[in-house]
Design a protein around this motif. Structure first.
Motif, PDB file in Angstrom:
ATOM      1  N   PRO A  68      -5.016  39.866  56.814  1.00 37.37           N
ATOM      2  CA  PRO A  68      -3.593  39.460  56.835  1.00 37.37           C
ATOM      3  C   PRO A  68      -3.373  38.040  56.335  1.00 37.37           C
ATOM      4  N   GLY A  69      -4.202  37.099  56.805  1.00 39.87           N
ATOM      5  CA  GLY A  69      -4.072  35.731  56.315  1.00 39.87           C
ATOM      6  C   GLY A  69      -4.392  35.610  54.840  1.00 39.87           C
ATOM      7  N   MET A  70      -5.402  36.356  54.375  1.00 37.59           N
ATOM      8  CA  MET A  70      -5.761  36.318  52.958  1.00 37.59           C
ATOM      9  C   MET A  70      -4.658  36.920  52.102  1.00 37.59           C
ATOM     10  N   ALA A  71      -3.963  37.926  52.617  1.00 33.76           N
ATOM     11  CA  ALA A  71      -2.869  38.526  51.854  1.00 33.76           C
ATOM     12  C   ALA A  71      -1.761  37.515  51.624  1.00 33.76           C
ATOM     13  N   SER A  72      -1.487  36.690  52.620  1.00 30.14           N
ATOM     14  CA  SER A  72      -0.459  35.662  52.453  1.00 30.14           C
ATOM     15  C   SER A  72      -0.877  34.637  51.406  1.00 30.14           C
ATOM     16  N   ILE A  73      -2.164  34.259  51.432  1.00 29.66           N
ATOM     17  CA  ILE A  73      -2.654  33.292  50.442  1.00 29.66           C
ATOM     18  C   ILE A  73      -2.625  33.896  49.045  1.00 29.66           C
ATOM     19  N   ILE A  74      -2.993  35.177  48.927  1.00 26.77           N
ATOM     20  CA  ILE A  74      -2.959  35.838  47.619  1.00 26.77           C
ATOM     21  C   ILE A  74      -1.525  35.887  47.091  1.00 26.77           C
ATOM     22  N   GLY A  75      -0.579  36.190  47.990  1.00 22.42           N
ATOM     23  CA  GLY A  75       0.820  36.192  47.575  1.00 22.42           C
ATOM     24  C   GLY A  75       1.269  34.823  47.081  1.00 22.42           C
ATOM     25  N   LEU A  76       0.864  33.765  47.795  1.00 19.04           N
ATOM     26  CA  LEU A  76       1.198  32.404  47.365  1.00 19.04           C
ATOM     27  C   LEU A  76       0.560  32.086  46.019  1.00 19.04           C
ATOM     28  N   LEU A  77      -0.694  32.516  45.834  1.00 21.45           N
ATOM     29  CA  LEU A  77      -1.391  32.250  44.578  1.00 21.45           C
ATOM     30  C   LEU A  77      -0.746  32.996  43.416  1.00 21.45           C
ATOM     31  N   VAL A  78      -0.361  34.248  43.626  1.00 20.20           N
ATOM     32  CA  VAL A  78       0.309  35.024  42.578  1.00 20.20           C
ATOM     33  C   VAL A  78       1.629  34.360  42.191  1.00 20.20           C
ATOM     34  N   LEU A  79       2.364  33.891  43.183  1.00 24.55           N
ATOM     35  CA  LEU A  79       3.633  33.203  42.896  1.00 24.55           C
ATOM     36  C   LEU A  79       3.399  31.933  42.091  1.00 24.55           C
ATOM     37  N   LEU A  80       2.352  31.185  42.455  1.00 29.73           N
ATOM     38  CA  LEU A  80       2.038  29.957  41.733  1.00 29.73           C
ATOM     39  C   LEU A  80       1.657  30.252  40.279  1.00 29.73           C
ATOM     40  N   ILE A  81       0.823  31.275  40.069  1.00 21.33           N
ATOM     41  CA  ILE A  81       0.410  31.616  38.702  1.00 21.33           C
ATOM     42  C   ILE A  81       1.606  32.096  37.884  1.00 21.33           C
TER      43      ILE A  81
ATOM     44  N   LEU B 128      -8.211  27.326  51.107  1.00 16.02           N
ATOM     45  CA  LEU B 128      -7.455  28.119  52.083  1.00 16.02           C
ATOM     46  C   LEU B 128      -8.177  29.433  52.379  1.00 16.02           C
ATOM     47  N   PHE B 129      -8.688  30.092  51.340  1.00 17.62           N
ATOM     48  CA  PHE B 129      -9.461  31.317  51.536  1.00 17.62           C
ATOM     49  C   PHE B 129     -10.657  31.055  52.445  1.00 17.62           C
ATOM     50  N   ILE B 130     -11.401  30.007  52.142  1.00 16.69           N
ATOM     51  CA  ILE B 130     -12.593  29.688  52.931  1.00 16.69           C
ATOM     52  C   ILE B 130     -12.215  29.395  54.377  1.00 16.69           C
ATOM     53  N   ALA B 131     -11.127  28.659  54.567  1.00 12.73           N
ATOM     54  CA  ALA B 131     -10.711  28.307  55.922  1.00 12.73           C
ATOM     55  C   ALA B 131     -10.348  29.545  56.737  1.00 12.73           C
ATOM     56  N   VAL B 132      -9.635  30.477  56.113  1.00 14.82           N
ATOM     57  CA  VAL B 132      -9.230  31.692  56.828  1.00 14.82           C
ATOM     58  C   VAL B 132     -10.449  32.529  57.191  1.00 14.82           C
ATOM     59  N   VAL B 133     -11.388  32.692  56.266  1.00 12.08           N
ATOM     60  CA  VAL B 133     -12.575  33.511  56.520  1.00 12.08           C
ATOM     61  C   VAL B 133     -13.466  32.864  57.580  1.00 12.08           C
TER      62      VAL B 133
END
Length: 262
Positions: free
Chosen positions: A130-143, A213-218
């Motif tokens: 769930p946390g990684m999905a939020s980060i992926i969404g943020l990353l997709v928006l940034l790209i 952020l990915f590393i921190a969540v994992v």
């Protein structure tokens, strides 16, 4: 002690578990060796024999676990995982299903369920989804935002990389991975020397911030899934109690057999 309990004790024996891990590793190595034509010409028969023996061992182990644990076998998702992998290996590797022969290497994934530390890592990754999905969404928006900006700013001067939004998205994804980003930046900076500001800001945001952020969540999920000292002590005490109960059951069975009339 009943036969079911004996089978369960056999499966939970540390030597047996290590033997299964050894079979998994050996089978993964032999399947990899089958990709070599030279090795197949020399020892192809031996490799196929090892593969069949490993499949028999895996099938027998699954059957024994099903017999030992009965209904509780299906409550553990790792048992389902192992069963699916072994079932795929049992599909005939000829005719329309011949492509599935390449999937035999999936047996190596059984190491994940056989090694407790790997199970904890996978469990942590699933917990962190769930946390990684939020980060992926943020990353997709940034790209996406960066791709639109890059297409508007650099599409005319470097059309082979930024002429349209899809191409810009691919180029920025390539830059995010660190692949050849210096040459891309140099091509743009030949026409617009200030473009380094865009690329450095994008790399800092997409690579360093998102990756951390990915590393921190994992890491946080792995820390939460790691058993505490109290939990480990409790588990050890439970195992000791189970062993004592098994010994008492064995003694009771012996006394009952002794007291039975001949």
């Amino acid at each position: 002690m009943s036969r079911q309990e004996r089978v369960r004790g056999f499966l939970e024996n540390r030597l047996v578990q290590r033997a299964v891990i050894a079979v998994i590793v050996i089978n993964a190595i032999t399947i990899g060796m089958e990709t070599s034509a030279r090795l197949m010409d020399q020892i192809g028969g031996l490799l196929h024999a090892v593969d069949r023996i490993a499949l028999v061992v895996f099938t027998a182990e699954i059957a024994a676990r099903l017999y030992a644990y009965r209904r509780s076998f299906f409550k553990d998702p790792w048992n389902w995982f192992d069963t699916v992998i072994v079932a795929v290996a049992l599909i005939p590797a000829s005719g329309p299903t011949s492509v599935l022969r390449a999937l035999r290497i999936l047996r190596a994934l059984r190491l994940v369920s056989a090694v407790p530390s790997m199970r904890r890592v996978v469990g942590a990754l699933l917990t962190a989804m769930p946390g990684m999905a939020s980060i992926i969404g943020l990353l997709v928006l940034l790209i996406y935002i960066a791709a639109v900006i890059a297409t508007k700013l650099f599409g005319d001067i470097v059309p082979e990389r930024f002429d349209e939004l899809p191409r810009s998205l691919f180029t920025l994804f390539q830059i995010m991975t660190g692949d050849d980003w210096g040459n891309v930046a140099q091509d743009v900076m030949e026409h617009k020397p200030w473009a380094w500001l865009f690329f450095i800001a994008y790399i800092l945001m997409s690579t360093f911030v998102a990756l951390n952020l990915f590393i921190a969540v994992v890491v946080n999920a792995m820390h939460e899934n790691e058993p505490s000292a109290a939990e480990l002590q409790t588990q050890a005490e439970l195992n000791a109690v189970r062993q004592e109960l098994a010994a008492l059951n064995a003694k009771l069975d012996q006394l009952l057999l002794r007291d039975q009339p001949s």
